[in-house]
Design a protein around this motif. Structure first.
Motif, PDB file in Angstrom:
ATOM      1  N   PHE A 151      11.219  64.846-116.254  1.00 28.16           N
ATOM      2  CA  PHE A 151      12.580  65.319-116.004  1.00 28.16           C
ATOM      3  C   PHE A 151      13.111  64.878-114.645  1.00 28.16           C
ATOM      4  O   PHE A 151      13.820  65.617-113.960  1.00 28.16           O
ATOM      5  N   GLY A 152      12.722  63.670-114.274  1.00 30.56           N
ATOM      6  CA  GLY A 152      13.323  63.071-113.081  1.00 30.56           C
ATOM      7  C   GLY A 152      12.530  63.256-111.802  1.00 30.56           C
ATOM      8  O   GLY A 152      12.941  62.767-110.757  1.00 30.56           O
ATOM      9  N   VAL A 153      11.408  63.957-111.873  1.00 28.95           N
ATOM     10  CA  VAL A 153      10.572  64.078-110.662  1.00 28.95           C
ATOM     11  C   VAL A 153       9.939  62.715-110.408  1.00 28.95           C
ATOM     12  O   VAL A 153       9.155  62.231-111.219  1.00 28.95           O
ATOM     13  N   GLY A 154      10.312  62.097-109.319  1.00 27.52           N
ATOM     14  CA  GLY A 154       9.865  60.724-109.075  1.00 27.52           C
ATOM     15  C   GLY A 154       8.533  60.662-108.363  1.00 27.52           C
ATOM     16  O   GLY A 154       7.818  61.657-108.260  1.00 27.52           O
ATOM     17  N   GLU A 155       8.200  59.499-107.883  1.00 31.00           N
ATOM     18  CA  GLU A 155       6.975  59.321-107.120  1.00 31.00           C
ATOM     19  C   GLU A 155       7.163  59.910-105.718  1.00 31.00           C
ATOM     20  O   GLU A 155       8.261  59.884-105.175  1.00 31.00           O
ATOM     21  N   PRO A 156       6.107  60.430-105.114  1.00 28.80           N
ATOM     22  CA  PRO A 156       6.255  60.969-103.753  1.00 28.80           C
ATOM     23  C   PRO A 156       6.430  59.823-102.756  1.00 28.80           C
ATOM     24  O   PRO A 156       6.057  58.686-103.058  1.00 28.80           O
ATOM     25  N   GLU A 209      28.375  81.006-118.694  1.00 33.31           N
ATOM     26  CA  GLU A 209      26.934  81.215-118.862  1.00 33.31           C
ATOM     27  C   GLU A 209      26.236  79.894-119.170  1.00 33.31           C
ATOM     28  O   GLU A 209      25.114  79.649-118.740  1.00 33.31           O
ATOM     29  N   GLU A 210      26.942  79.058-119.915  1.00 34.62           N
ATOM     30  CA  GLU A 210      26.377  77.754-120.250  1.00 34.62           C
ATOM     31  C   GLU A 210      26.277  76.901-118.983  1.00 34.62           C
ATOM     32  O   GLU A 210      25.270  76.243-118.734  1.00 34.62           O
ATOM     33  N   LYS A 211      27.300  76.971-118.174  1.00 31.37           N
ATOM     34  CA  LYS A 211      27.266  76.190-116.943  1.00 31.37           C
ATOM     35  C   LYS A 211      26.187  76.720-115.996  1.00 31.37           C
ATOM     36  O   LYS A 211      25.470  75.948-115.355  1.00 31.37           O
ATOM     37  N   ALA A 212      26.059  78.045-115.956  1.00 27.82           N
ATOM     38  CA  ALA A 212      25.043  78.629-115.073  1.00 27.82           C
ATOM     39  C   ALA A 212      23.650  78.153-115.488  1.00 27.82           C
ATOM     40  O   ALA A 212      22.807  77.833-114.647  1.00 27.82           O
ATOM     41  N   LEU A 213      23.408  78.094-116.790  1.00 29.22           N
ATOM     42  CA  LEU A 213      22.120  77.590-117.283  1.00 29.22           C
ATOM     43  C   LEU A 213      21.923  76.130-116.846  1.00 29.22           C
ATOM     44  O   LEU A 213      20.855  75.731-116.389  1.00 29.22           O
ATOM     45  N   MET A 214      22.990  75.357-116.977  1.00 27.30           N
ATOM     46  CA  MET A 214      22.887  73.941-116.603  1.00 27.30           C
ATOM     47  C   MET A 214      22.601  73.777-115.110  1.00 27.30           C
ATOM     48  O   MET A 214      21.809  72.926-114.713  1.00 27.30           O
ATOM     49  N   LEU A 215      23.249  74.600-114.322  1.00 31.91           N
ATOM     50  CA  LEU A 215      23.013  74.510-112.873  1.00 31.91           C
ATOM     51  C   LEU A 215      21.557  74.850-112.549  1.00 31.91           C
ATOM     52  O   LEU A 215      20.928  74.196-111.722  1.00 31.91           O
ATOM     53  N   GLU A 216      21.025  75.865-113.210  1.00 30.91           N
ATOM     54  CA  GLU A 216      19.612  76.211-113.006  1.00 30.91           C
ATOM     55  C   GLU A 216      18.722  75.008-113.344  1.00 30.91           C
ATOM     56  O   GLU A 216      17.826  74.653-112.597  1.00 30.91           O
ATOM     57  N   LEU A 217      18.970  74.410-114.499  1.00 31.47           N
ATOM     58  CA  LEU A 217      18.154  73.275-114.927  1.00 31.47           C
ATOM     59  C   LEU A 217      18.202  72.143-113.913  1.00 31.47           C
ATOM     60  O   LEU A 217      17.192  71.485-113.643  1.00 31.47           O
ATOM     61  N   SER A 218      19.389  71.951-113.341  1.00 30.34           N
ATOM     62  CA  SER A 218      19.550  70.802-112.436  1.00 30.34           C
ATOM     63  C   SER A 218      18.752  70.975-111.149  1.00 30.34           C
ATOM     64  O   SER A 218      18.558  70.024-110.411  1.00 30.34           O
ATOM     65  N   GLY A 219      18.259  72.192-110.889  1.00 28.86           N
ATOM     66  CA  GLY A 219      17.487  72.414-109.666  1.00 28.86           C
ATOM     67  C   GLY A 219      16.000  72.162-109.823  1.00 28.86           C
ATOM     68  O   GLY A 219      15.225  72.416-108.901  1.00 28.86           O
ATOM     69  N   PHE A 220      15.601  71.642-110.985  1.00 24.02           N
ATOM     70  CA  PHE A 220      14.165  71.482-111.264  1.00 24.02           C
ATOM     71  C   PHE A 220      13.441  70.598-110.243  1.00 24.02           C
ATOM     72  O   PHE A 220      12.402  70.971-109.695  1.00 24.02           O
TER      73      PHE A 220
END
Ligand code: ARG
Length: 589
Positions: A105-110, A504-515
């Motif tokens: 989910f976009g976590v790249g190389e350190p 509520e849908e946007k709030a969920l999306m914002l949470e996801l984007s902080g992964f």
């Protein structure tokens, strides 16, 4: 993939420059007033001094430069000079689609891929695993998985306590019970039996009996010590018994860790480095680091800047015997030679903090580790009972690890039976084991490691609140919606997330984007509790969204498919997160 905060900051920095200011002022943070905006930038306040201008004027200039920017739906400059930002729904859904298509989910190389050794577990061979082994196993496994996910090369080592008195005690008890065994006959020259003369249960019982005797009987203690010396010095029969104890213990220890879903890459122990000790000690003496003090051999490790007393690190006792610290130093030497680690992380009870402080200082001072190697001790707090004192069995003893797991699983089973009467007994058991593990691990990991916590079976197994079962319940809920969707002919491939249509849908999306930011923070701080806090927020955001949004009943097929894509991403992120915590979700519960 860039963290969303970096993407946003990048845009705001450019806008500061466009408006004629230093771009560095454009750093964006999450909003501390979520009722007003999603993100904010306070750079205008800092810029006011530098540019001799009212902060609000600066903010207004920047806001203007951001008006047409597709990343934002709303940019406002408010007194005294804040920039309040709301993301555009288009940009946000685009970002999530990119996440969904990316590995991890976009976590790249350190920035720098490190080799990291994690020393966790530390069970003592011949002794049963007990409540004290719960936290190192759970925390260590999670820290290992987080660092690995963040892209590092991580090696987990169980570091067995396999060279100590407890083994001498078992031998003592065995001799008492079966003195006729060939191991005790000094003149015996034949082969020793391949089969151990005891089972794991018998060994546990012998250890308990011996350790009780040693507490009150000095002569017993002396004999146990003598036996310990004998196997350590390689006396044939005693070394053979040592090997039997290892062979009987290890499968049992492994089984305990298996049940906890804890895996080690290395099954090394104190015994593996004993041969390194004489050379290491000799070198410390020759190089002038080690000196005699009250008969013992020590290395001074106190420093000018110390505010508390740091006693010398003892290398050899006055009788020449090595200690816990000696073994840890030799192990560091071995680890350096074999792996050249960038970091070595130890996870033990925080009461061992002084031991590690001394060992780390001694290792640095004597050059056992490379100067750049980071040595870290994560000291965890105590598992307490509801009375706030260290957790005990009803009889007042130290609870066995397997009994703790059982207690949680049994309670989980009872709750699952209650809510899902149609489940077969076998299914209910299997589910209870999976959910029970989540209850146990989440109950531990959701606390900061250094804090004590209360082992509260009732709270840990609750389906509501900040618990493992609540998180799993959320995942299972998503799985069942996805299943319904496919049962009705929907396909789960090739879907994309569409711009949010309700808050509520946007709030969920914002949470996801902080992964990604969460993974970066958890790996930097070695903090599984950050993962827990994130999935609790994410689950809450999901459940609020679910409450407000028709999904399966949605008539607009395109919108429905978009929502399903959002569910898939939520499920994927939650599943990766619980993987980082070391547990998994059942299909139903
Ligand atoms: N066996 C030790 C104990 O029971 C824990 C070992 C922790 N690791 C280490 N390298 N000292 O306390």
């Amino acid at each position: 993939m860039d963290k969303i905060l970096d993407v946003i900051s990048g845009e705001v920095k450019k806008a500061f420059e466009t408006a004629g200011y230093d771009g560095e002022l454009g750093r964006v943070t999450l909003s501390n007033r979520p009722d007003l905006c999603e993100y904010q930038c306070n750079g205008s306040l800092a810029g006011a001094k530098k540019y001799h201008k009212a902060p609000l004027m600066i903010a207004q200039g920047v806001a203007e430069a951001l008006q047409e920017n597709p990343v934002f739906a709303e940019v406002s400059a408010v007194a005294p000079g804040f920039l309040n930002l709301k993301l555009s729904e288009d940009f946000l859904s685009g970002y999530l689609n990119e996440m969904a298509a990316s590995e991890k989910f976009g976590v790249g190389e350190p920035e720098k891929k490190e080799t990291i050794i994690i020393d966790y577990g530390g069970p003592n061979v011949a002794k049963p695993l007990h409540v004290g082994h719960l936290r190192p196993a759970i925390i260590g496994e999670s820290v290992k998985r987080i660092l690995r996910y963040a892209g590092h090369n991580v090696i987990g080592d169980v570091h067995l306590g396999d060279w100590g008195l407890q083994m001498g005690q078992v031998i003592m008890e065995l001799e008492e019970r079966q003195p006729e065994l060939p191991y005790f006959d000094e003149n015996y020259e034949g082969e020793y039996p391949k089969e151990p003369p005891f089972t794991v249960a018998e060994m546990g019982e012998m250890y308990a009996a011996a350790s009780a005797k040693c507490k009150t009987d000095e002569a017993c203690k002396a004999r146990a010590l003598e036996n310990t010396r004998k196997f350590q010095n390689g006396v044939r029969g005693y070394r053979a018994l040592w090997k039997h104890i290892m062979d009987v213990s290890l499968p049992d220890i492994k089984e305990n860790y298996d049940r906890l879903n804890v895996e080690f890459d290395l099954w090394k122990g104190e015994s593996d480095v004993q041969d390194l000790i004489p050379g290491m000690v000799e070198k410390m003496k020759q190089e002038g680091f080690a000196h005699e003090s009250e008969g013992a051999l020590v290395v001074d490790v106190k420093e000018e800047t110390d505010t508390k007393e740091i006693p010398p690190c003892i290398i050899l006792k006055s009788d020449g015997a090595s200690l816990y610290s000696t073994t840890d130093l030799a192990t560091l030497e071995e680890r350096t030679q074999n792996y050249h680690p960038d970091s070595v992380i130890y996870i033990t009870d925080k009461r061992q903090a002084m031991h590690f402080e001394q060992v780390f200082r001694c290792a640095r001072k004597t050059g056992l580790v490379e100067p750049e190697t980071r040595l870290v001790h994560i000291g965890f707090g105590t598992v307490n009972g509801k009375d706030g004192k260290p957790f005990k069995t009803r009889e007042g003893g130290v609870p066995r690890l397997e009994n703790l797991i059982e207690e949680i699983d049994d309670e989980m089973y009872r709750k699952i039976r209650e809510s899902r009467r149609e489940l077969s007994d076998e299914d209910a058991r299997r589910t209870a084991d999976i959910v029970g593990l989540a209850a146990l691990k989440y109950g531990d990991l959701s606390n900061q490691a250094a804090k004590d916590y209360v082992f509260d079976v009732d709270r840990f197994t609750s389906f509501e609140g900040d618990t493992g079962p609540y998180i799993l319940y959320t995942i299972v809920r998503i799985k069942s919606i996805l299943e319904k969707y496919t049962q009705q002919g929907g396909s789960l491939s090739g879907l994309s997330i569409l711009p949010a249509r309700n808050p509520e849908e946007k709030a969920l999306m914002l949470e996801l984007s902080g992964f990604q930011a969460m993974v970066a923070g958890a790996s930097k701080e070695l903090a599984p509790n950050r993962v827990c806090a994130y999935i609790y927020d994410l689950s809450n955001a999901f459940n609020r969204f679910y409450h407000e949004t028709k999904i399966i009943a949605e008539e607009d097929e395109a919108r429905k498919a978009g929502l399903i894509a959002l569910l898939m991403l939520t499920k994927g992120v939650l599943e990766d997160c619980i993987g980082l915590l070391g547990f998994s979700a059942p299909d139903r519960m």
